[in-house]
Design a protein around this motif. Sequence first.
Motif, PDB file in Angstrom:
ATOM      1  N   ARG A 144      93.732  46.624   0.214  1.00  0.00           N
ATOM      2  CA  ARG A 144      95.446  46.453  -0.085  1.00  0.00           C
ATOM      3  C   ARG A 144      95.722  44.918   0.095  1.00  0.00           C
ATOM      4  O   ARG A 144      96.894  44.593  -0.374  1.00  0.00           O
ATOM      5  N   ILE A 145      94.713  43.935   0.181  1.00  0.00           N
ATOM      6  CA  ILE A 145      94.940  42.725   0.247  1.00  0.00           C
ATOM      7  C   ILE A 145      94.491  41.780  -0.863  1.00  0.00           C
ATOM      8  O   ILE A 145      94.881  41.212  -1.495  1.00  0.00           O
ATOM      9  N   PHE A 146      92.776  41.778  -0.754  1.00  0.00           N
ATOM     10  CA  PHE A 146      92.180  40.979  -1.544  1.00  0.00           C
ATOM     11  C   PHE A 146      92.088  41.569  -2.898  1.00  0.00           C
ATOM     12  O   PHE A 146      92.325  40.860  -3.935  1.00  0.00           O
ATOM     13  N   ALA A 147      91.784  42.886  -3.033  1.00  0.00           N
ATOM     14  CA  ALA A 147      91.498  43.655  -4.336  1.00  0.00           C
ATOM     15  C   ALA A 147      92.896  43.290  -5.189  1.00  0.00           C
ATOM     16  O   ALA A 147      92.634  43.034  -6.435  1.00  0.00           O
ATOM     17  N   PRO A 148      94.032  43.789  -4.817  1.00  0.00           N
ATOM     18  CA  PRO A 148      95.103  43.625  -5.946  1.00  0.00           C
ATOM     19  C   PRO A 148      95.301  42.182  -6.315  1.00  0.00           C
ATOM     20  O   PRO A 148      95.567  42.168  -7.631  1.00  0.00           O
ATOM     21  N   ALA A 149      95.108  41.091  -5.610  1.00  0.00           N
ATOM     22  CA  ALA A 149      95.499  39.890  -5.989  1.00  0.00           C
ATOM     23  C   ALA A 149      94.271  39.505  -7.011  1.00  0.00           C
ATOM     24  O   ALA A 149      94.571  38.976  -8.141  1.00  0.00           O
ATOM     25  N   LEU A 150      93.139  39.827  -6.874  1.00  0.00           N
ATOM     26  CA  LEU A 150      91.905  39.462  -7.631  1.00  0.00           C
ATOM     27  C   LEU A 150      92.051  40.306  -8.779  1.00  0.00           C
ATOM     28  O   LEU A 150      91.814  39.690 -10.146  1.00  0.00           O
ATOM     29  N   ARG A 151      92.655  41.658  -8.967  1.00  0.00           N
ATOM     30  CA  ARG A 151      92.775  42.453  -9.987  1.00  0.00           C
ATOM     31  C   ARG A 151      93.802  41.930 -10.990  1.00  0.00           C
ATOM     32  O   ARG A 151      93.540  41.584 -12.310  1.00  0.00           O
ATOM     33  N   HIS A 152      94.720  41.221 -10.687  1.00  0.00           N
ATOM     34  CA  HIS A 152      95.696  40.582 -11.173  1.00  0.00           C
ATOM     35  C   HIS A 152      95.245  39.255 -11.960  1.00  0.00           C
ATOM     36  O   HIS A 152      95.536  39.135 -13.178  1.00  0.00           O
ATOM     37  N   LEU A 153      94.659  38.441 -11.241  1.00  0.00           N
ATOM     38  CA  LEU A 153      94.048  37.249 -11.696  1.00  0.00           C
ATOM     39  C   LEU A 153      92.894  37.492 -12.783  1.00  0.00           C
ATOM     40  O   LEU A 153      93.210  36.762 -13.988  1.00  0.00           O
ATOM     41  N   LEU A 154      92.216  38.311 -12.648  1.00  0.00           N
ATOM     42  CA  LEU A 154      91.325  38.799 -13.572  1.00  0.00           C
ATOM     43  C   LEU A 154      91.927  39.178 -15.033  1.00  0.00           C
ATOM     44  O   LEU A 154      91.700  38.913 -16.104  1.00  0.00           O
TER      45      LEU A 154
ATOM     46  N   LEU B 128      92.157  34.825   1.655  1.00  0.00           N
ATOM     47  CA  LEU B 128      92.626  36.130   2.102  1.00  0.00           C
ATOM     48  C   LEU B 128      91.721  36.882   2.905  1.00  0.00           C
ATOM     49  O   LEU B 128      90.651  36.690   2.650  1.00  0.00           O
ATOM     50  N   THR B 129      92.263  37.419   3.843  1.00  0.00           N
ATOM     51  CA  THR B 129      91.313  38.400   4.656  1.00  0.00           C
ATOM     52  C   THR B 129      91.433  39.866   4.156  1.00  0.00           C
ATOM     53  O   THR B 129      92.393  40.424   4.273  1.00  0.00           O
ATOM     54  N   PRO B 130      90.091  40.515   3.573  1.00  0.00           N
ATOM     55  CA  PRO B 130      90.305  41.732   3.252  1.00  0.00           C
ATOM     56  C   PRO B 130      90.664  42.827   4.477  1.00  0.00           C
ATOM     57  O   PRO B 130      90.230  42.450   5.408  1.00  0.00           O
ATOM     58  N   THR B 131      91.368  43.733   4.129  1.00  0.00           N
ATOM     59  CA  THR B 131      91.584  44.984   5.206  1.00  0.00           C
ATOM     60  C   THR B 131      90.490  45.939   5.227  1.00  0.00           C
ATOM     61  O   THR B 131      90.714  47.101   6.127  1.00  0.00           O
ATOM     62  N   HIS B 132      89.616  46.137   4.284  1.00  0.00           N
ATOM     63  CA  HIS B 132      88.558  47.198   4.231  1.00  0.00           C
ATOM     64  C   HIS B 132      87.285  46.636   4.065  1.00  0.00           C
ATOM     65  O   HIS B 132      87.126  45.539   3.473  1.00  0.00           O
ATOM     66  N   ALA B 133      86.315  47.251   4.493  1.00  0.00           N
ATOM     67  CA  ALA B 133      84.810  46.836   4.152  1.00  0.00           C
ATOM     68  C   ALA B 133      84.665  46.570   3.007  1.00  0.00           C
ATOM     69  O   ALA B 133      83.936  45.889   2.444  1.00  0.00           O
ATOM     70  N   ALA B 134      84.938  47.639   1.893  1.00  0.00           N
ATOM     71  CA  ALA B 134      84.820  47.162   0.625  1.00  0.00           C
ATOM     72  C   ALA B 134      85.363  46.014   0.094  1.00  0.00           C
ATOM     73  O   ALA B 134      84.701  45.412  -0.800  1.00  0.00           O
ATOM     74  N   GLY B 135      86.377  45.625   0.659  1.00  0.00           N
ATOM     75  CA  GLY B 135      87.061  44.418   0.205  1.00  0.00           C
ATOM     76  C   GLY B 135      86.115  43.204   0.527  1.00  0.00           C
ATOM     77  O   GLY B 135      86.137  42.167  -0.169  1.00  0.00           O
ATOM     78  N   VAL B 136      85.505  43.368   1.783  1.00  0.00           N
ATOM     79  CA  VAL B 136      84.805  42.391   2.359  1.00  0.00           C
ATOM     80  C   VAL B 136      83.553  42.194   1.508  1.00  0.00           C
ATOM     81  O   VAL B 136      83.191  41.081   1.285  1.00  0.00           O
ATOM     82  N   LYS B 137      82.905  43.159   1.029  1.00  0.00           N
ATOM     83  CA  LYS B 137      81.753  43.256   0.342  1.00  0.00           C
ATOM     84  C   LYS B 137      82.239  42.479  -1.129  1.00  0.00           C
ATOM     85  O   LYS B 137      81.243  41.740  -1.625  1.00  0.00           O
ATOM     86  N   LEU B 138      83.402  42.955  -1.822  1.00  0.00           N
ATOM     87  CA  LEU B 138      83.668  42.387  -2.914  1.00  0.00           C
ATOM     88  C   LEU B 138      83.806  41.117  -2.664  1.00  0.00           C
ATOM     89  O   LEU B 138      83.658  40.184  -3.731  1.00  0.00           O
ATOM     90  N   GLN B 139      84.353  40.366  -1.716  1.00  0.00           N
ATOM     91  CA  GLN B 139      84.728  38.877  -1.697  1.00  0.00           C
ATOM     92  C   GLN B 139      83.477  38.215  -1.519  1.00  0.00           C
ATOM     93  O   GLN B 139      83.155  37.117  -2.140  1.00  0.00           O
ATOM     94  N   HIS B 140      82.233  38.990  -1.197  1.00  0.00           N
ATOM     95  CA  HIS B 140      81.030  38.185  -0.870  1.00  0.00           C
ATOM     96  C   HIS B 140      80.595  37.916  -2.475  1.00  0.00           C
ATOM     97  O   HIS B 140      79.778  37.094  -2.727  1.00  0.00           O
ATOM     98  N   VAL B 141      80.630  39.168  -3.182  1.00  0.00           N
ATOM     99  CA  VAL B 141      80.211  39.118  -4.527  1.00  0.00           C
ATOM    100  C   VAL B 141      80.900  38.017  -5.367  1.00  0.00           C
ATOM    101  O   VAL B 141      80.351  37.438  -6.092  1.00  0.00           O
ATOM    102  N   ILE B 142      82.154  37.764  -5.083  1.00  0.00           N
ATOM    103  CA  ILE B 142      82.937  36.710  -5.833  1.00  0.00           C
ATOM    104  C   ILE B 142      82.651  35.559  -5.503  1.00  0.00           C
ATOM    105  O   ILE B 142      82.386  34.443  -6.342  1.00  0.00           O
ATOM    106  N   LYS B 143      82.089  35.313  -4.213  1.00  0.00           N
ATOM    107  CA  LYS B 143      81.828  33.955  -3.605  1.00  0.00           C
ATOM    108  C   LYS B 143      80.465  33.647  -4.698  1.00  0.00           C
ATOM    109  O   LYS B 143      80.198  32.449  -4.823  1.00  0.00           O
ATOM    110  N   LYS B 144      79.754  34.472  -4.923  1.00  0.00           N
ATOM    111  CA  LYS B 144      78.350  34.406  -5.392  1.00  0.00           C
ATOM    112  C   LYS B 144      78.439  33.984  -6.952  1.00  0.00           C
ATOM    113  O   LYS B 144      77.610  33.328  -7.392  1.00  0.00           O
TER     114      LYS B 144
END
Length: 462
Positions: free
Chosen positions: A319-329, A364-380
Amino acid sequence: MNREAVESLDKETLIRVVLSQAEAIAALTWQVEMLTARVAELEAKLGLPPKTPGNSSTPPSQGHKPSEEPAVGSERKSPRKAHPGAHRPLHPNPTTRRDVMASSCQHCSAAVSSVPQMACEAYDHIEIPAFVPEVTRVTLHGGTCPCCAKTFKAVPPDAMEPGSPFGPNLRALVVYLRFTQGIAFERLARLMSDLLGLSISEGALVNILDAARDAFARQTSRIRARLMSGTVLQSDETGLRVGKRNWWLWVFHHDDSAVFLVEPSRGKCVVATFLGEFRPDFWVSDRYGAQMGWAAKENQVCLAHLIRDVQYVLDEGERIFAPALRHLLGRACRIGRRRNRLADATLKTYAARLEARLDDIMRLTPTHAAGVKLQHVIKKIRRHLFVFVTNRAIPPTNNGSERALRPCVTFRKITNGFRTEWGARLYADIRSVIETARRRAIGALEAIRLTLAGTPLPAPSS
C-alpha cells in the motif's frame, strides 16, 4: 520389541538395535520438518491473489469475467438509442454498367420511351461467377529434323512448363488458405473439390507448399535486410509444438518489416544468430533475459507487462510503494500516447519530471515483502523505463509484438503445431511475408502471389 525380547539380547545386538532406531527417528524427524515447511509454503500461497489477465501475463482467453447480477426490483434495460441508418457504398469501379430506361409509367401505364429521362436511382448488384478451374491441355509436337536427322520437340509456352500442373494463382490460394485461414489438409482438399470442382490430393497440397519454400525464404531474407537497416528493433516469442518437442516462434520487427523465426531454443543464442554482428541502437521487449542487452544504446522494457506486475503486488497488499509506482507508469504511458502533439522540449521536460518522481518513489519504504522485491526489480531496470519519452520511434510497450504473434497463437490452437521442421520454418517465412505486407498495406493473397513470382514486396517510400 517387548521387554523380554530386549532383555534376551546381548550387548552388541542391543547397541545395533538402538542405533537403527535412532537413524529411523532422525529420518522421520527430517521428513516431518520438510512436510511442515511445505505445508507452511502452501498455506502462504492460499492467501495470494489469483493470477488474472489484469495483474499478470495470463492470456485474456484464460480470464473469467464475473457474472453481473441484475439489481433487485430493477426493470429491463432500455434499448440502445437508435443511430442514423447507413447503406453499402457503391463500388468505385464496377465491372459492367447497365443503364435501364423506363418504357412505361408505373402509375398510368402510358408509353414513355420517347420522353427525356434522367438517372433516378443507382445501386450495385453483386454476383460471383461459377467456380470452374481453367484447365489447358498442352500438347508439344515434334518430329525428325530433315537437316540433322535428330528428333525435335516444340518449346513449352511460358508459365506452362512440364512438371506441376498447378498454376501460380492456384498455388497462391493454397498457401493463403492453409497458413492464413488455418485450414487442415483434409478439409482443404475437400474445399477445392466442392468449391472449385478440382480434385487434388493431400499429398499434392503438401508438394505445393514444399515447392514454395525457396521463394518465401528469399523474400524473408529481403525483409530481414531492410529490418537490419533501421535503428530500432522489437522482439517477443511464444511457444510452438514441432513434432513431439516444444519449440519457440520468435518475431523481430519494427515499422514496415517483421521477421519470424522458428527455433528449438528460447535462449540468447537465437537472438545472437539472427543479429550476427548487427546491433540496433534501441531494443523494445519484455524483461525476459534472452531479449535484454542487445541494444547499442538503450533497451526499453514493456511498461504494460510491468504495470500488470505492479497490479499483482497491489493485490497482495502493498500500500505504499506499489500504488505510487502504478500511477507513475500509467502517467508515462499517457504521455507516450500524446507524443505526436508535443514539442521536443516539452518531452524533455516530461522525462525529467518522470525521473524526479521516480526518485521520490524509490525513497519510499514498502510495507510488504512483495513490495520490497518489486523495488529491487525497479532498481535494476529503472534506466530502461522512460527511454521512449524523448524518442518518438520507440513505443512504451511491447504491444506491437503481441499483435504480430496473435495470428500465430490462433493458428497454433487450430492446428496444434507442426509434424515436420520444414513445415514450421515455412510457416515462419510465410508469416514474415504476410505480416510485412500488412504493414505495407498489401493484401495477404497479393503478397503471396508476388513472393511466388520472385518479386520483392514494395517498400514504402521514406
